[in-house]
Design a protein around this motif. Sequence first.
Motif, PDB file in Angstrom:
ATOM      1  N   ASP A   1       1.085  -1.114  -0.062  1.00 28.32           N
ATOM      2  CA  ASP A   1      -0.134  -0.121   0.069  1.00 28.32           C
ATOM      3  C   ASP A   1       0.752   1.226   0.191  1.00 28.32           C
ATOM      4  OD1 ASP A   1       1.167  -0.667   2.253  1.00 28.32           O
ATOM      5  OD2 ASP A   1      -0.835  -0.415   3.813  1.00 28.32           O
TER       6      ASP A   1
ATOM      7  N   ASP B   1       7.093   4.228   3.114  1.00 24.50           N
ATOM      8  CA  ASP B   1       7.593   5.580   4.151  1.00 24.50           C
ATOM      9  C   ASP B   1       8.904   5.372   4.235  1.00 24.50           C
ATOM     10  OD1 ASP B   1       7.535   7.285   5.877  1.00 24.50           O
ATOM     11  OD2 ASP B   1       6.347   6.546   7.533  1.00 24.50           O
TER      12      ASP B   1
ATOM     13  N   LYS C   1       6.461   7.722   0.013  1.00 29.47           N
ATOM     14  CA  LYS C   1       6.815   9.132   0.653  1.00 29.47           C
ATOM     15  C   LYS C   1       8.028   9.437   0.496  1.00 29.47           C
ATOM     16  CE  LYS C   1       3.331   8.629   4.647  1.00 29.47           C
ATOM     17  NZ  LYS C   1       3.185   8.771   5.910  1.00 29.47           N
TER      18      LYS C   1
ATOM     19  N   ASP D   1      -4.540   2.336   7.631  1.00 29.94           N
ATOM     20  CA  ASP D   1      -5.552   2.745   8.939  1.00 29.94           C
ATOM     21  C   ASP D   1      -4.823   3.765   9.621  1.00 29.94           C
ATOM     22  OD1 ASP D   1      -3.277   0.757   9.530  1.00 29.94           O
ATOM     23  OD2 ASP D   1      -4.371   0.671  11.271  1.00 29.94           O
TER      24      ASP D   1
END
Length: 183
Positions: A104, A107, A135, A163
């Motif tokens: 998903d 980071d 990111k 989430d």
Amino acid sequence: MDADHIAEDLDRVLLDEGQILSRLQEMADEIWADYAGRDLLLVGVLKGAVLVMADLLRALPGTAPMDWMAISSYGSGTKSSGVVRILKDLDTDITGRDVLIVEDIVDSGLTLSWIQANLASRSAASVEICTLLRKPDASKVHVDIKYVGFDIPNEFVVGYGLDYAEKYRNLRCVATLAPHVYA
Ligand code: IMP
């Protein structure tokens, strides 16, 4: 769930459902062309990648199997710990197979570089990565990501599988949270 249903919890919508689905279609077409004639296995990382996997898999113009891993990464906070533990391993032997990890978000990249190394050590023919979101910090750890849906700013986002304390995964879009939600 749409952004309108929880407007008070959101700051702003970064990507709507239409943008996400059309980008996933482009990625699926690219993946299908790249893996023509190869033994492709999509490996999802629970739970965040569930929605990406569902839509990416359906967007492929042919059949491909999937498998899943679960690892511990985030608790209910918003920073990656870098501590990785396998909670559920693959059901499949990946020896000689062309594995594409479906994520998903990347980071810090700590989680993913660990998973990639772990799968590569099992004698897969290849282990590549596909992520919907990336990111900026992802550049700090060297992870070679073959397919990226969108580069997003360094903000905590929810929705489309992502989430905050197990909430908002079912939001159709990707959005940032209003500050009061963290308070
Ligand atoms: P990394 O190890 O820092 O790359 O973190 C990877 C995992 O952290 C992702 O698979 C997500 O589960 C979670 N994560 C990272 N950024 C976000 C975010 O903005 N929202 C929700 N979860 C995130």
